[in-house]
Write a protein that holds these residues in place. Structure first.
Motif: not given
Length: 298
Positions: A124-136
């Motif tokens: 969950d700690h990792v998934a929360r930080h990756l929420s909304g990631v838009d690969l740029t």
């Protein structure tokens, strides 16, 4: 992949320290999936090295770098495409020019979505930080090397070829004798082998060893590893020595026809005895698998 994450992998800028004039490292503070991040200044511009894992960390890094930069221009570069190093790049999109080498750019396009899903499964700690990631994608893509003039300080960006990944990049600050290695060096831990056949097999043990030898020959005074404490050139020697031992012990057993599973167990015993204080021993088995595949044909 690595074990599940039990601590919050957010970059914290409170521990940032200047290791040379106008050259700051935001340290990983010993937290898994937090990289060492660089903020390198010249008279006209400031370069940020790596973003942290997703938007939350990247926003903290950007705020810190922008405060240091003042009216100077901002640039961003990433040592390789893995999530904790590059997946916050979108946060910088309207504030900084993003540079990376062509192989890293191709890695991000081809494997970024898969790594995003894989890392989300680490807890969950990792998934929360990756929420909304838009690969740029980078704004500026270079082939093998590039120089960035920050004003009174030239920074060199250099692709090293297949090693920890296909698109590894080192960032050199010649006037300060500093090199940012990304995950070519992880101080105090066993090398991370992202060996995930058939999805990702670009890591190369021999290529990695060769890259470290080339870096050591340039005699940097200060080495900023991807993870772990900042140190001197001994970090390069330690990383290369571990990789050579891993290669030699693996190939000797491969020569003798020892099955891969048994080799992995035996080699893990050899390496953990040699480096008893190092963390992340689970990567040894991945390294053995990679080196079995890279065993030189007769």
């Amino acid at each position: 992949m690595a074990q599940r994450q039990t601590t919050d992998p957010r970059v914290r800028t409170e521990g940032a320290r200047e290791i040379a004039p106008d050259l700051v490292v935001i340290p990983d503070q010993g937290v898994r999936l937090v990289p060492n991040i660089g903020v390198i200044g010249g008279t006209r511009a400031v370069l940020v090295v790596d973003t942290g894992l997703g938007p939350d960390s990247a926003e903290e890094v950007l705020a810190y770098a922008a405060a240091r930069a003042g009216d100077r221009r901002l640039y961003l570069t990433t040592t390789h495409f893995h999530p904790e190093h590059a997946f916050g790049a979108r946060v910088f999109a309207d504030r900084a020019v993003y540079l990376a080498n062509r192989a890293q750019t191709a890695d991000l396009a081809a494997k970024g979505p898969g790594y995003l899903e894989m890392f989300r499964g680490l807890g969950d700690h990792v998934a929360r930080h990756l929420s909304g990631v838009d690969l740029t994608a980078p704004d500026v893509v270079y082939e093998e090397s590039a120089e960035l003039d920050l004003g009174g300080r030239v920074v060199r960006l250099r692709a090293v070829g297949r090693a920890h990944s296909r698109g590894d990049q080192v960032v050199e600050v010649p006037d300060a004798g500093v090199v940012f290695t990304g995950d070519l060096v992880e101080a105090g831990q066993f090398p991370i082998f992202p060996w995930f056949p058939p999805h990702d097999t670009d890591v190369s043990g021999p290529g990695w060893i060769a890259a470290l030898r080339r870096l050591a020959a340039e005699e940097p005074r200060t080495v900023v590893p991807g993870h772990g404490a900042v140190g001197g050139p001994d970090l390069l020697a330690d990383a290369e020595g571990c990789l050579r031992l891993l290669r030699d012990e693996t190939w000797a057993r491969r020569d003798a026809g020892v099955p891969e599973e048994r080799t992995a167990a035996e080699v893990a015993g050899v390496l953990t005895a040699r480096y008893p204080d190092w963390s992340e021993p689970e990567w040894i088995e991945k390294g053995v698998g990679c080196l079995y595949a890279e065993y030189p044909a007769a």
